[in-house]
Design a protein around this motif. Structure first.
Motif, mmCIF file in Angstrom:
data_model
loop_
_atom_site.group_PDB
_atom_site.id
_atom_site.type_symbol
_atom_site.label_atom_id
_atom_site.label_comp_id
_atom_site.label_asym_id
_atom_site.label_seq_id
_atom_site.Cartn_x
_atom_site.Cartn_y
_atom_site.Cartn_z
ATOM 1 N N GLN A 38 30.709 98.257 27.331
ATOM 2 C CA GLN A 38 30.326 99.142 26.223
ATOM 3 C C GLN A 38 28.430 99.189 26.254
ATOM 4 O OE1 GLN A 38 32.052 98.288 22.465
ATOM 5 N NE2 GLN A 38 33.605 99.924 22.798
ATOM 6 N N THR A 39 28.071 97.908 26.800
ATOM 7 C CA THR A 39 26.940 97.781 26.687
ATOM 8 C C THR A 39 26.022 98.020 28.065
ATOM 9 O OG1 THR A 39 27.076 95.924 25.223
ATOM 10 C CG2 THR A 39 24.918 95.952 26.340
ATOM 11 N N ALA A 40 26.686 97.736 29.050
ATOM 12 C CA ALA A 40 25.923 98.140 30.508
ATOM 13 C C ALA A 40 26.839 98.652 31.432
ATOM 14 C CB ALA A 40 25.558 96.596 31.130
ATOM 15 N N GLY A 41 26.696 98.730 32.756
ATOM 16 C CA GLY A 41 27.274 99.355 33.791
ATOM 17 C C GLY A 41 28.354 98.616 34.602
ATOM 18 N N PRO A 42 28.858 99.052 35.634
ATOM 19 C CA PRO A 42 29.936 98.172 36.296
ATOM 20 C C PRO A 42 29.422 96.859 36.666
ATOM 21 C CG PRO A 42 30.333 100.530 36.759
ATOM 22 C CD PRO A 42 28.822 100.449 36.001
ATOM 23 N N ALA A 43 28.276 97.024 37.402
ATOM 24 C CA ALA A 43 27.663 95.675 38.158
ATOM 25 C C ALA A 43 27.393 94.566 37.018
ATOM 26 C CB ALA A 43 26.571 96.095 38.805
ATOM 27 N N SER A 233 46.487 83.221 53.306
ATOM 28 C CA SER A 233 47.153 84.449 52.803
ATOM 29 C C SER A 233 46.930 84.674 51.321
ATOM 30 C CB SER A 233 48.707 84.315 53.235
ATOM 31 O OG SER A 233 49.111 85.389 52.342
ATOM 32 N N GLY A 234 47.234 83.407 50.426
ATOM 33 C CA GLY A 234 46.925 83.483 49.184
ATOM 34 C C GLY A 234 45.550 83.768 48.714
ATOM 35 N N ALA A 235 44.587 82.797 49.333
ATOM 36 C CA ALA A 235 43.220 83.094 49.248
ATOM 37 C C ALA A 235 42.643 84.764 49.242
ATOM 38 C CB ALA A 235 42.276 82.043 49.990
ATOM 39 N N LEU A 236 43.390 85.113 50.412
ATOM 40 C CA LEU A 236 42.833 86.618 50.768
ATOM 41 C C LEU A 236 43.371 87.586 49.499
ATOM 42 C CD1 LEU A 236 43.217 86.623 54.548
ATOM 43 C CD2 LEU A 236 41.065 86.870 53.100
ATOM 44 N N SER A 237 44.506 87.188 49.211
ATOM 45 C CA SER A 237 45.305 88.190 48.253
ATOM 46 C C SER A 237 44.473 87.794 46.972
ATOM 47 C CB SER A 237 46.563 87.602 47.970
ATOM 48 O OG SER A 237 47.336 88.317 46.965
ATOM 49 N N GLN A 238 43.918 86.616 46.590
ATOM 50 C CA GLN A 238 43.327 86.521 45.493
ATOM 51 C C GLN A 238 41.928 87.265 45.494
ATOM 52 O OE1 GLN A 238 43.932 85.211 42.439
ATOM 53 N NE2 GLN A 238 46.056 84.589 42.801
ATOM 54 N N LEU A 239 41.329 87.026 46.501
ATOM 55 C CA LEU A 239 39.889 87.930 46.820
ATOM 56 C C LEU A 239 40.272 89.406 46.652
ATOM 57 C CD1 LEU A 239 38.152 85.798 49.453
ATOM 58 C CD2 LEU A 239 37.405 85.846 47.175
ATOM 59 N N GLY A 240 41.308 89.776 47.032
ATOM 60 C CA GLY A 240 41.441 91.089 47.055
ATOM 61 C C GLY A 240 41.980 91.771 45.790
ATOM 62 N N THR A 241 42.641 91.088 44.981
ATOM 63 C CA THR A 241 43.218 91.626 43.775
ATOM 64 C C THR A 241 42.778 91.228 42.333
ATOM 65 O OG1 THR A 241 45.011 90.043 43.826
ATOM 66 C CG2 THR A 241 45.314 92.019 45.112
ATOM 67 N N SER A 242 42.042 90.018 42.339
ATOM 68 C CA SER A 242 41.684 89.477 41.191
ATOM 69 C C SER A 242 40.796 90.453 40.585
ATOM 70 C CB SER A 242 40.896 88.162 41.490
ATOM 71 O OG SER A 242 39.851 88.315 42.224
ATOM 72 N N ALA A 243 39.582 91.062 41.022
ATOM 73 C CA ALA A 243 38.610 91.825 40.538
ATOM 74 C C ALA A 243 39.115 93.130 40.201
ATOM 75 C CB ALA A 243 37.576 92.121 41.387
ATOM 76 N N PRO A 244 40.040 93.890 40.991
ATOM 77 C CA PRO A 244 40.819 95.099 40.293
ATOM 78 C C PRO A 244 41.503 94.967 39.355
ATOM 79 C CG PRO A 244 40.608 94.893 42.807
ATOM 80 C CD PRO A 244 40.326 93.483 42.350
ATOM 81 N N MET A 245 42.450 93.727 39.240
ATOM 82 C CA MET A 245 43.308 93.583 38.101
ATOM 83 C C MET A 245 42.492 93.136 36.897
ATOM 84 S SD MET A 245 46.178 94.698 39.056
ATOM 85 C CE MET A 245 47.120 94.279 37.515
ATOM 86 N N THR A 246 41.378 93.092 36.869
ATOM 87 C CA THR A 246 40.556 92.595 35.369
ATOM 88 C C THR A 246 39.486 93.496 35.312
ATOM 89 O OG1 THR A 246 39.268 90.899 37.022
ATOM 90 C CG2 THR A 246 41.056 90.037 35.555
ATOM 91 N N LEU A 247 38.374 93.527 36.055
ATOM 92 C CA LEU A 247 37.266 94.478 36.085
ATOM 93 C C LEU A 247 37.745 95.671 36.416
ATOM 94 C CD1 LEU A 247 34.337 95.059 35.667
ATOM 95 C CD2 LEU A 247 33.831 94.109 38.017
ATOM 96 N N TYR A 367 33.934 89.461 41.312
ATOM 97 C CA TYR A 367 33.886 90.372 40.282
ATOM 98 C C TYR A 367 32.392 90.912 40.433
ATOM 99 C CZ TYR A 367 37.401 88.113 37.617
ATOM 100 O OH TYR A 367 38.559 87.441 37.077
ATOM 101 N N PRO A 368 31.227 90.303 40.868
ATOM 102 C CA PRO A 368 30.140 91.139 41.095
ATOM 103 C C PRO A 368 30.025 91.987 42.211
ATOM 104 C CG PRO A 368 29.724 88.829 41.648
ATOM 105 C CD PRO A 368 31.099 88.833 41.120
ATOM 106 N N ALA A 369 30.822 91.533 43.172
ATOM 107 C CA ALA A 369 30.995 92.187 44.476
ATOM 108 C C ALA A 369 31.757 93.609 44.148
ATOM 109 C CB ALA A 369 31.857 91.476 45.629
ATOM 110 N N ALA A 373 29.835 97.362 44.204
ATOM 111 C CA ALA A 373 30.576 98.413 45.133
ATOM 112 C C ALA A 373 30.959 99.756 44.336
ATOM 113 C CB ALA A 373 31.787 97.466 45.923
ATOM 114 N N ALA A 374 31.591 99.459 43.062
ATOM 115 C CA ALA A 374 32.018 100.470 42.305
ATOM 116 C C ALA A 374 30.871 101.273 41.897
ATOM 117 C CB ALA A 374 32.737 99.974 40.951
ATOM 118 N N ASP A 375 29.665 100.764 41.486
ATOM 119 C CA ASP A 375 28.512 101.431 41.580
ATOM 120 C C ASP A 375 28.016 102.424 42.589
ATOM 121 O OD1 ASP A 375 27.562 101.245 38.601
ATOM 122 O OD2 ASP A 375 26.203 99.483 39.158
ATOM 123 N N LEU A 376 28.185 101.875 43.853
ATOM 124 C CA LEU A 376 27.876 102.770 45.035
ATOM 125 C C LEU A 376 28.994 103.733 45.434
ATOM 126 C CD1 LEU A 376 26.649 99.815 47.227
ATOM 127 C CD2 LEU A 376 25.184 101.448 46.038
#
Length: 411
Positions: A38-43, A233-247, A367-369, A373-376
């Motif tokens: 509510q205060t700022a953009g996706p980044a 395998s688990g590390a790649l899964s976390q990197l790929g899904t953690s940000a989509p499932m929160t932010l 998260y920041p990545a 990326a969502a901004d772009l």
């Protein structure tokens, strides 16, 4: 100490305190992301989430050292009191005005640091509140509390924000932390049992320096034909899904007008599915070709997460989230069981710490990545790209012969 932990009031106080804290965590993190949106953009939202999550991950091992040095009871009570006060203060600030983004950044930083002390300390209490023969059951109760807490937190946050915005949600979180604090103060702590006769003291068994022990553990993981691929395998899964499932869910819900309640229902649906998977793993005594099943469920779960951003309506998204949570819960449960079963007991602590780091420490880096990326390029393509990264993790596991052949008997 009561022989039946289900009737031991002391254990139940600790369990209730831990559960209230988990629900409070879920409410706090969702409210923090929504207040930032509510205060700022996706980044900037990604930055706020990362500021809180990164120190929590980096300092988690240090929190265990502090708990051992000063005693877990003092650390857990002090840190819980600080969390309660900080979140209550933020609720009052938001209720009285519109603070800048820097206030959310500061609160996220302080909360992350204090949470890094709280979590290891509260996890160190079971040996001091239950007998050695009851620890397995106590840890099982803790796992149940985690499922309930992760499931209840987002819907509670969505309801609170629907009634009074982020300020209301932060107030609810502070009340939950306060309940946790009162219960923890009432928990009676017993000293750890004396070492058995002939046991090697911890100081003598840890003759290597901490740095050498860490390197030895990482080398063991890297060389192991089953553990290494599953970890990667688990590390790649976390990197790929953690940000989509929160932010990502926050941004999608805001974009489509589902509101904070929509985010809560989707994440809550994931939690319901994950809780159901725990029952599945309990009832099915054996998974033939458990390694292959783990990889298959990771592929299906990754596809399900990607499908959330393509759902045409909120009810469809919630239904898909339940099914995805069920599949992902089976995947995660099998992966942890396979790793712990295959690990040499002398390396179990280090392997467990690396598993925790991949789950907690790597995820905030996305998260920041994701925000930039969502901004772009927009939320949808970046969401789908994250699901694809998770599928790459499944390919890594499938390519390892030891994973494909892995078997697991479930008691």
């Amino acid at each position: 100490m009561n022989g039946n932990v289900w009737r031991d009031a002391n254990v139940l106080r600790w369990l209730a305190a831990y559960g209230a804290s988990l629900v409070g965590d879920g409410v706090y993190f969702l409210a923090l992301g929504w207040a930032a949106a509510q205060t700022a953009g996706p980044a900037e939202v990604g930055l706020v989430m990362a500021v809180g999550a990164i120190p929590r991950a980096l300092l988690m091992l240090g929190g265990g050292v502090v708990a051992d040095r000063f005693g877990p009871r003092l650390v857990v009570i002090s840190s819980d009191a600080v969390r309660c006060g900080v979140v209550l203060g933020l609720a009052l600030v938001l209720a009285l005005g519109s603070p800048g983004l820097w206030v959310l950044v500061l609160v996220a930083l302080v909360f992350g640091i204090v949470d890094a002390l709280f979590m290891p300390a509260v996890g160190a209490l079971p040996p001091r509140i239950a007998g050695p023969g009851q620890l397995v059951r106590v840890q099982g109760m803790r796992s149940l509390a985690e499922r309930v807490g992760h499931t209840a937190g987002p819907p509670v946050a969505g309801l609170a924000m629907g009634l009074g915005g982020p300020a209301s949600a932060f107030a609810v979180a502070s009340v939950l932390f306060g309940v946790s604090l009162v219960l923890l103060v009432a928990v009676r702590i017993a000293p750890l049992p004396a070492p058995a006769a002939g046991a090697v003291p911890a100081s003598a068994s840890a003759s290597e320096s901490p740095w050498r022990q860490l390197r030895s553990g990482l080398g063991y993981i890297r060389r192991h034909g089953l553990i290494g691929p599953l970890m990667l395998s688990g590390a790649l899964s976390q990197l790929g899904t953690s940000a989509p499932m929160t932010l990502g869910l926050i941004l999608v819900s805001e974009e489509r007008g589902w509101g904070p309640g929509g985010v809560g229902w989707i994440i809550g649906g994931m939690g319901v599915g994950a809780a159901s998977s725990a029952l599945v793993l309990t009832l099915i005594p054996r998974f033939p070709r458990a390694g292959a099943v783990q990889n298959l469920t990771l592929i299906i779960g990754s596809a399900g997460i990607g499908g959330l951003v393509l759902a045409p309506s909120l009810p469809v998204a919630v239904g898909l989230a339940v099914l995805t949570g069920l599949v992902c819960g089976i995947c995660g449960g099998l992966a942890v069981a396979l790793i712990q079963t295959a690990t040499d007991p002398s390396y179990l602590g280090r392997v467990s710490s690396v598993m925790a780091f991949t789950a907690v420490g790597l995820a905030p880096l996305a998260y920041p990545a994701f925000g930039f990326a969502a901004d772009l390029w927009g939320v949808t393509p970046v969401f789908l790209a994250g699901a694809a990264v998770s599928m790459v993790g499944a390919i890594v596991g499938t390519s390892a012969p030891a994973v494909r052949r892995a078997e697991l008997a479930l008691a």
